[in-house]
Scaffold this active site. Structure first.
Site, PDB file in Angstrom:
ATOM      1  N   ARG B  57       0.869  -1.337   0.085  1.00  0.00           N
ATOM      2  CA  ARG B  57      -0.074  -0.007   0.041  1.00  0.00           C
ATOM      3  C   ARG B  57       1.122   1.283  -0.336  1.00  0.00           C
ATOM      4  O   ARG B  57       1.206   1.956   1.130  1.00  0.00           O
ATOM      5  CB  ARG B  57      -0.926   0.063   1.362  1.00  0.00           C
ATOM      6  CG  ARG B  57      -1.793  -1.434   1.359  1.00  0.00           C
ATOM      7  CD  ARG B  57      -2.131  -1.568   2.939  1.00  0.00           C
ATOM      8  NE  ARG B  57      -3.485  -2.560   2.935  1.00  0.00           N
ATOM      9  CZ  ARG B  57      -3.739  -2.902   3.991  1.00  0.00           C
ATOM     10  NH1 ARG B  57      -3.882  -2.150   5.018  1.00  0.00           N
ATOM     11  NH2 ARG B  57      -4.483  -4.087   4.261  1.00  0.00           N
ATOM     12  N   ASP B  59       2.348   4.925   0.133  1.00  0.00           N
ATOM     13  CA  ASP B  59       1.386   6.153   1.201  1.00  0.00           C
ATOM     14  C   ASP B  59       0.767   6.961   0.061  1.00  0.00           C
ATOM     15  O   ASP B  59       1.623   7.098  -0.994  1.00  0.00           O
ATOM     16  CB  ASP B  59       2.333   6.606   2.062  1.00  0.00           C
ATOM     17  CG  ASP B  59       2.414   5.533   3.530  1.00  0.00           C
ATOM     18  OD1 ASP B  59       1.363   5.404   3.025  1.00  0.00           O
ATOM     19  OD2 ASP B  59       3.527   5.221   3.617  1.00  0.00           O
ATOM     20  N   ARG B 208      12.056   5.142   3.499  1.00  0.00           N
ATOM     21  CA  ARG B 208      12.126   6.626   3.541  1.00  0.00           C
ATOM     22  C   ARG B 208      12.740   7.477   4.945  1.00  0.00           C
ATOM     23  O   ARG B 208      12.960   7.904   4.765  1.00  0.00           O
ATOM     24  CB  ARG B 208      10.803   6.959   4.004  1.00  0.00           C
ATOM     25  CG  ARG B 208       9.804   7.281   2.474  1.00  0.00           C
ATOM     26  CD  ARG B 208       8.543   7.401   2.494  1.00  0.00           C
ATOM     27  NE  ARG B 208       8.262   8.592   3.318  1.00  0.00           N
ATOM     28  CZ  ARG B 208       6.908   8.628   3.245  1.00  0.00           C
ATOM     29  NH1 ARG B 208       6.211   8.033   3.825  1.00  0.00           N
ATOM     30  NH2 ARG B 208       7.129  10.457   4.292  1.00  0.00           N
TER      31      ARG B 208
END
Lengths: 257, 257
Positions: B57, B59, B208
């Site tokens: 999924r 973001d 990230r």
């Protein structure tokens, strides 16, 4: 002695912008323009109402990596301090890359001696989602070799009246194309085609009309030599359609100094 | 004999999307999701209410060039007809690149064996107007060699708990990074830095958080060997900040067939 009506300094600005959100370079009613935002930023930073002139008025949706603009100012800020302050006042899709001192009354249109543009095309059955604002998506494959052959008729000094969208008033429609290249790259899903063209000046919509004409050749609807007939006809109705604005980027403007 | 409650076909979709406008992959209240648009397109094309599962999924703001999704359908359209019809029903920032028949009950999360992500950074005092949705703009230069040295501590099989944003529930936080490269390119105005990382799986925000940590090294705030201390601590508070979503693109998902 400085006359208060004569601004003390002339500046040359180099700009990049994503033209997607704008009605074009030129300040106008009913839409946001790059010129308008720049002049508003100038007023906010220096308190002056300045008039900013670009090397050419890019249309709605056209982009720039090296647009050049001129303006006169009485501000005492250094060029770099002006650049930083103006950028802080501009939206994230416009950036002033450099600010330089220019000769008195530098005029970005009149003094430009050459310009270079890029036009991007994507072919294939799948749209390139990251190029949707930056390229013309064409569903059919293009014959790059035939398009390259066609470009040979355009290079050099010619009357490009057939490639000028009407409504423009220029003294002469003769221009010299100094360089015209087509680069192709295959991807899993089609072609990425990049045209670059440099000339001593461009008529209104000239790059987009050249691209629309070359694509007729690339699609096999016309032969490469048809382009020389179009050129000779000096009649806009003989050329191909105007390619969409979004594929076009002003890369570079050359000045004699 | 086909039981009407068991869809006859399992499909594997490969997707590209620009995540800028979306609240992420997952269908949710109060924002537009890629999953939601895809399921709506499916219903429009086939009349079925299908559930589309992605390999992960992504973001809000995260992009994809090779997301993979699975779904079951009773539609009798060919894979290519489905691709064309679904693309015609989707907005221009989402594109289904391929549709393939898959083994019965193919599940895009459970069967994924490797994933590859890209993270883009721009440095310099001028923002890159064309990368504003696709890269992290950092005003200071980064020491690419020190960042590369730091990546050596991360390659291989490790407990990446320090690089997992809390809130996620995974059985194990051990993952294997198979490849981690940093490419740098100088421009007139700064650096374009591209990180690519491939692993057998990623924890929540792992890419990230790795990027945010490597940037601490690149800025000279930490040494390359600090990264191995962060890894050993197995504590999210020891690592660098989470890099912005917009720089991240899911490039590729590998399946065993």
């Amino acid at each position: 002695v400085t006359d208060s009506s004569t601004p003390a300094r002339s500046l040359r600005l180099k700009l990049a912008y994503d033209g997607t959100a704008y009605g074009g370079w030129q300040r106008q009613l009913n839409c946001v323009s790059i010129q308008g935002l720049l002049e508003t930023a100038f007023q906010r930073v220096t308190g002056e109402r300045v008039s900013v002139t670009a090397s050419g008025r890019t249309d709605a949706g056209v982009h720039a990596l090296g647009q050049v603009a001129s303006c006169n100012t009485n501000s005492s800020l250094t060029p770099d301090a002006l650049r930083r302050a103006l950028n802080a006042s501009l939206p994230s899709d416009i950036c002033i890359l450099t600010v330089q001192e220019a000769p008195a009354n530098f005029h970005a249109i009149r003094e430009a001696v050459q310009k270079r543009y890029r036009y991007q095309i994507r072919t294939g059955q799948n749209r390139d989602v990251f190029a949707r604002h930056y390229a013309w998506q064409i569903w059919h494959e293009l014959d790059l070799e035939k398009m390259r052959e066609a470009t040979q008729h355009l290079i050099g000094r010619h009357d490009f009246r057939s490639f000028q969208t009407s409504g423009s008033q220029r003294k002469t429609t003769v221009r010299t194309i100094l360089d015209l290249t087509l680069q192709g790259e295959r991807t899993d899903f089609g072609q990425r085609i990049t045209l670059e063209v440099e000339a001593d000046g461009f008529l209104y919509n000239m790059v987009r009309n050249i691209v629309g004409t070359l694509v007729e050749v690339g699609r096999g609807k016309q032969t490469p030599s048809w382009v020389s007939e179009v050129l000779a006809a000096r009649d806009r109705r003989r050329a191909g359609p105007t390619a969409p604005a979004r594929g076009l980027t002003l890369l570079h403007v050359t000045y004699p100094w």
